[in-house]
Design an enzyme around this catalytic site. Structure first.
Site, PDB file in Angstrom:
ATOM      1  N   GLU A   1      75.092  -9.990  14.799  1.00 47.43           N
ATOM      2  CA  GLU A   1      75.929 -10.135  15.995  1.00 47.43           C
ATOM      3  C   GLU A   1      75.989 -11.629  16.284  1.00 47.43           C
ATOM      4  O   GLU A   1      75.009 -12.209  16.737  1.00 47.43           O
ATOM      5  CB  GLU A   1      75.308  -9.406  17.196  1.00 47.43           C
ATOM      6  CG  GLU A   1      75.054  -7.936  16.988  1.00 47.43           C
ATOM      7  CD  GLU A   1      76.319  -7.120  16.935  1.00 47.43           C
ATOM      8  OE1 GLU A   1      77.411  -7.653  17.218  1.00 47.43           O
ATOM      9  OE2 GLU A   1      76.224  -5.934  16.585  1.00 47.43           O
TER      10      GLU A   1
ATOM     11  N   LYS B   1      61.211 -10.758  17.477  1.00 41.85           N
ATOM     12  CA  LYS B   1      61.010 -12.160  17.846  1.00 41.85           C
ATOM     13  C   LYS B   1      62.026 -12.538  18.919  1.00 41.85           C
ATOM     14  O   LYS B   1      63.215 -12.652  18.642  1.00 41.85           O
ATOM     15  CB  LYS B   1      61.228 -13.086  16.646  1.00 41.85           C
ATOM     16  CG  LYS B   1      60.859 -14.522  16.983  1.00 41.85           C
ATOM     17  CD  LYS B   1      61.401 -15.522  15.986  1.00 41.85           C
ATOM     18  CE  LYS B   1      62.627 -16.222  16.469  1.00 41.85           C
ATOM     19  NZ  LYS B   1      62.528 -16.969  17.727  1.00 41.85           N
TER      20      LYS B   1
ATOM     21  N   CYS C   1      78.319 -14.195  24.091  1.00 45.41           N
ATOM     22  CA  CYS C   1      79.106 -14.205  22.844  1.00 45.41           C
ATOM     23  C   CYS C   1      80.493 -13.625  23.081  1.00 45.41           C
ATOM     24  O   CYS C   1      81.446 -14.012  22.432  1.00 45.41           O
ATOM     25  CB  CYS C   1      78.368 -13.387  21.801  1.00 45.41           C
ATOM     26  SG  CYS C   1      77.919 -11.775  22.446  1.00 45.41           S
TER      27      CYS C   1
ATOM     28  N   GLU D   1      83.177 -22.433  19.588  1.00 44.74           N
ATOM     29  CA  GLU D   1      82.465 -21.757  20.673  1.00 44.74           C
ATOM     30  C   GLU D   1      81.669 -22.769  21.491  1.00 44.74           C
ATOM     31  O   GLU D   1      80.827 -23.483  20.942  1.00 44.74           O
ATOM     32  CB  GLU D   1      81.506 -20.717  20.086  1.00 44.74           C
ATOM     33  CG  GLU D   1      80.786 -19.919  21.145  1.00 44.74           C
ATOM     34  CD  GLU D   1      79.742 -18.961  20.577  1.00 44.74           C
ATOM     35  OE1 GLU D   1      78.932 -19.385  19.735  1.00 44.74           O
ATOM     36  OE2 GLU D   1      79.729 -17.793  21.003  1.00 44.74           O
TER      37      GLU D   1
HETATM   38  P1  NAD Z   1      70.362 -19.224  17.440  1.00 39.95           P
HETATM   39  O1  NAD Z   1      71.068 -18.724  16.238  1.00 39.95           O
HETATM   40  O2  NAD Z   1      69.990 -20.644  17.498  1.00 39.95           O
HETATM   41  O3  NAD Z   1      69.014 -18.431  17.679  1.00 39.95           O
HETATM   42  C1  NAD Z   1      68.967 -17.032  17.760  1.00 39.95           C
HETATM   43  C2  NAD Z   1      67.597 -16.558  17.328  1.00 39.95           C
HETATM   44  O4  NAD Z   1      67.417 -16.881  15.957  1.00 39.95           O
HETATM   45  C3  NAD Z   1      66.443 -17.223  18.074  1.00 39.95           C
HETATM   46  O5  NAD Z   1      65.415 -16.286  18.275  1.00 39.95           O
HETATM   47  C4  NAD Z   1      66.001 -18.302  17.090  1.00 39.95           C
HETATM   48  O6  NAD Z   1      64.662 -18.678  17.257  1.00 39.95           O
HETATM   49  C5  NAD Z   1      66.223 -17.606  15.770  1.00 39.95           C
HETATM   50  N1  NAD Z   1      66.374 -18.496  14.629  1.00 39.95           N
HETATM   51  C6  NAD Z   1      66.757 -19.809  14.608  1.00 39.95           C
HETATM   52  N2  NAD Z   1      66.746 -20.283  13.349  1.00 39.95           N
HETATM   53  C7  NAD Z   1      66.367 -19.266  12.547  1.00 39.95           C
HETATM   54  C8  NAD Z   1      66.183 -19.127  11.142  1.00 39.95           C
HETATM   55  N3  NAD Z   1      66.372 -20.147  10.293  1.00 39.95           N
HETATM   56  N4  NAD Z   1      65.793 -17.922  10.658  1.00 39.95           N
HETATM   57  C9  NAD Z   1      65.618 -16.881  11.469  1.00 39.95           C
HETATM   58  N5  NAD Z   1      65.754 -16.952  12.822  1.00 39.95           N
HETATM   59  C10 NAD Z   1      66.138 -18.127  13.346  1.00 39.95           C
HETATM   60  O7  NAD Z   1      71.281 -18.804  18.663  1.00 39.95           O
HETATM   61  P2  NAD Z   1      71.045 -19.101  20.190  1.00 39.95           P
HETATM   62  O8  NAD Z   1      71.406 -20.515  20.454  1.00 39.95           O
HETATM   63  O9  NAD Z   1      69.698 -18.612  20.599  1.00 39.95           O
HETATM   64  O10 NAD Z   1      72.113 -18.113  20.841  1.00 39.95           O
HETATM   65  C11 NAD Z   1      73.432 -18.475  21.025  1.00 39.95           C
HETATM   66  C12 NAD Z   1      74.317 -17.865  19.958  1.00 39.95           C
HETATM   67  O11 NAD Z   1      74.138 -16.460  19.897  1.00 39.95           O
HETATM   68  C13 NAD Z   1      75.786 -18.066  20.250  1.00 39.95           C
HETATM   69  O12 NAD Z   1      76.472 -18.462  19.094  1.00 39.95           O
HETATM   70  C14 NAD Z   1      76.255 -16.696  20.680  1.00 39.95           C
HETATM   71  O13 NAD Z   1      77.610 -16.448  20.520  1.00 39.95           O
HETATM   72  C15 NAD Z   1      75.403 -15.806  19.867  1.00 39.95           C
HETATM   73  N6  NAD Z   1      75.323 -14.487  20.476  1.00 39.95           N
HETATM   74  C16 NAD Z   1      75.952 -13.431  19.865  1.00 39.95           C
HETATM   75  C17 NAD Z   1      75.922 -12.183  20.454  1.00 39.95           C
HETATM   76  C18 NAD Z   1      76.598 -10.985  19.826  1.00 39.95           C
HETATM   77  O14 NAD Z   1      76.247  -9.883  20.179  1.00 39.95           O
HETATM   78  N7  NAD Z   1      77.535 -11.162  18.932  1.00 39.95           N
HETATM   79  C19 NAD Z   1      75.263 -11.999  21.657  1.00 39.95           C
HETATM   80  C20 NAD Z   1      74.647 -13.084  22.234  1.00 39.95           C
HETATM   81  C21 NAD Z   1      74.673 -14.335  21.631  1.00 39.95           C
END
Ligand code: NAD
Length: 498
Positions: free
Chosen positions: A258, A183, A292, A392
């Site tokens: 992650e 997804k 991230c 963050e």
């Molecule tokens: P997010 O957690 O809002 O969304 C990430 C994914 O999860 C999306 O596909 C979203 O649709 C899905 N999602 C949302 N709610 C969900 C639920 N209840 N159940 C299952 N899936 C769900 O994050 P974002 O805003 O898309 O991305 C930014 C965040 O990602 C930041 O905190 C960043 O640090 C983190 N990030 C971490 C890494 C890493 O490798 N550690 C890399 C990139 C981004």
């Protein structure tokens, strides 16, 4: 699809990929995908719901026995072909990624696309090298351990590096013999759909990869809770990571997380200052700070802070913002309007706590930026403990802190619940190793920042999650150990009574 096709989006599949077919969602609804540069709609993609996830998981389950039974080198051959196809399609993929995310096209061409191809190539090469082991146990017994695929893997990825993350998750999952339901973020699904097209073109069998474009609370939630999904690999925010862990409890599936970060990037007094400044700008401003591992806390020795800030502010103010498709653009818009506002809100938070804004802090003015989700590259000087020194922001926003002693630098660096990436700028090799050991992080860069390679493990500790992507570590994550005992001595009675 022709190379470097300006109409690449018009020809892109926008349906769900289930069992090798592009299909509408069961509900028949769509999600509008916007260009963050001008707010225009660039595509309507099918909106999956929980019912589509169930179909996708069923397809992945059906495909699993044949995919796992395929010789490793055959799975590898398909992944290597995919890597070649990605390179041949580089111009299209870069354009899609740039339109969808706002990444400058030059970064998409020089980083996102080549890194995606390299990752699939690395794991293609790995597919026939997943070895087990023979364990020395009691005399009379042979014990060996095989690494087996898990089954259906659910992959949930965010919007900041959508193309690259498809390879980070699918490369090891597929090499190990798992099948996948992926997804992408509802905000940036396009490059994943193009990867799906390329996968079918190179002959990855139906059902081995299924793409469900949809929202997190519906599609992501269903993947995380699905009883037939054996593992969920998630990249995203810490808050969503917690929900995934809760949802996974039903069938106790494996979870890999992650999550967020608040990367400390320390400039010591003995650093090569010009290198540290250039590297620190890349650490925070690449991809508009939406990383991230961004070096979002610049921690500078007070004896050099004036010199560092003078040059860092000048460099920051010279960064060229603009149309992501312009090859001269160094920084594009943030990926969504909501996120732009979130980052700008942090400027107000910083000011309210007495922080000093040294550069940026606003949405840029002018016709070129009027419709885009831009935020100026921003430098804020704050105190340890301020919200912008601990939370963050995930934008082009760096918080500067100062220190007097190494002990103080370490304490500031570790004053966070996150632990993902960290940077050290020093010429003192002893100090570099000492800090590398003591810093609470999954990755440490010395006199560089944000280096990643598919052979090197990537991941965090603490609130930044658990599990590792890339390298041999990833193969452990996407396989499970099976221990087999053979009685090789006829004199050993196999019975209860000796
Ligand atoms: P997010 O957690 O809002 O969304 C990430 C994914 O999860 C999306 O596909 C979203 O649709 C899905 N999602 C949302 N709610 C969900 C639920 N209840 N159940 C299952 N899936 C769900 O994050 P974002 O805003 O898309 O991305 C930014 C965040 O990602 C930041 O905190 C960043 O640090 C983190 N990030 C971490 C890494 C890493 O490798 N550690 C890399 C990139 C981004």
């Amino acid at each position: 699809m022709a190379l470097d096709d300006p109409h690449v989006i018009d020809r892109l599949q926008t349906k769900l990929l289930i069992d090798g077919q592009w299909v509408d969602g069961v509900a028949g609804t769509t999600i509008a995908v916007e260009n963050p540069y001008d707010g225009s709609k660039i595509a309507d993609v099918a909106e999956a719901t929980a019912a589509d996830v169930d179909l996708a998981v069923a397809a992945a389950q059906r495909a699993f026995p044949a995919w796992r039974a395929l010789a490793g080198h055959e799975r590898g051959r398909l992944l290597l072909k995919l890597a070649d196809a990605i390179e041949a399609d580089a111009a299209n993929l870069a354009r899609l990624e740039s339109l969808d995310t706002g990444h400058p096209i030059r970064d998409c061409l020089s980083l996102d696309v080549p890194r995606t191809a390299l990752c699939f190539r690395y794991f293609g090469g790995m597919a026939d090298k997943i070895e087990g082991s023979v364990i020395p146990v009691d005399a009379g017994f042979l014990n060996y351990v095989e690494r087996e695929p898990i089954g259906v893997v659910g992959a949930i990825v965010p919007w900041n590096f959508p193309l690259m993350f498809t390879s980070w998750k699918m490369g090891p999952a597929l090499a190990a013999g798992n099948t996948v339901v992926i997804k992408p973020s509802e905000i940036t699904p396009l490059s994943t759909l193009r990867i799906g097209e390329l996968m079918l073109e190179v002959g990855i069998p139906a059902g081995v990869v299924n793409i469900v474009t949809g929202y997190g609370h519906t599609v992501g939630q269903r993947i995380a809770e699905h009883p037939q999904v054996g593992k969920v690999a998630f990249t995203g925010s810490t808050a969503t990571g917690r929900k995934i862990v809760e949802a996974s409890a039903g069938n106790l599936k494996k979870v890999q997380l992650e999550l967020g970060g608040k990367g400390p990037n320390i400039i010591f007094a003995d650093a090569n200052i010009p290198a540290a400044i250039g590297g620190s700008a890349f650490a925070i401003f690449h991809n508009q700070g939406q990383a991230c591992i961004a070096g979002s806390r610049l921690i500078v020795h007070e004896s050099v802070v004036d010199q560092v800030l003078e040059q860092f502010v000048a460099l920051t103010k010279s960064i060229k913002l603009g149309d992501p498709l312009d090859p001269e653009t160094e920084m594009g818009p943030l990926t969504s309007r909501l996120h732009q506002q979130r980052v700008l809100d942090y400027v107000a938070v910083a000011k309210a706590q007495g922080a000093q804004v040294l550069a940026g802090g606003e949405a840029p003015e002018g016709a070129a930026f009027a419709k885009g989700c831009f935020v100026e590259p921003t430098i804020v000087r704050a105190k340890p403990g301020d919200r912008v020194a601990t939370e963050e922001v995930f934008g082009p926003f760096v918080t500067v802190l100062t220190f007097k002693t190494d002990e103080e630098a370490l304490a500031i660096a570790n004053e966070t619940d996150y632990g993902l990436g960290a940077g050290l700028w020093t010429q003192d090799i002893t100090r570099a190793h000492r800090f590398a050991k003591q810093i609470h992080a999954g990755m440490v860069w010395v006199n560089c920042y944000k280096r990643v390679h598919p052979a090197s493990p990537f991941g965090g500790v603490g609130m930044s999650g658990y599990g590792r992507e890339m390298g041999f570590e990833a193969m452990r994550e996407y396989t499970q150990a099976k221990s087999v005992w053979i009685n090789v001595d006829a004199k050993i009675p196999p019975f209860y009574r000796r």
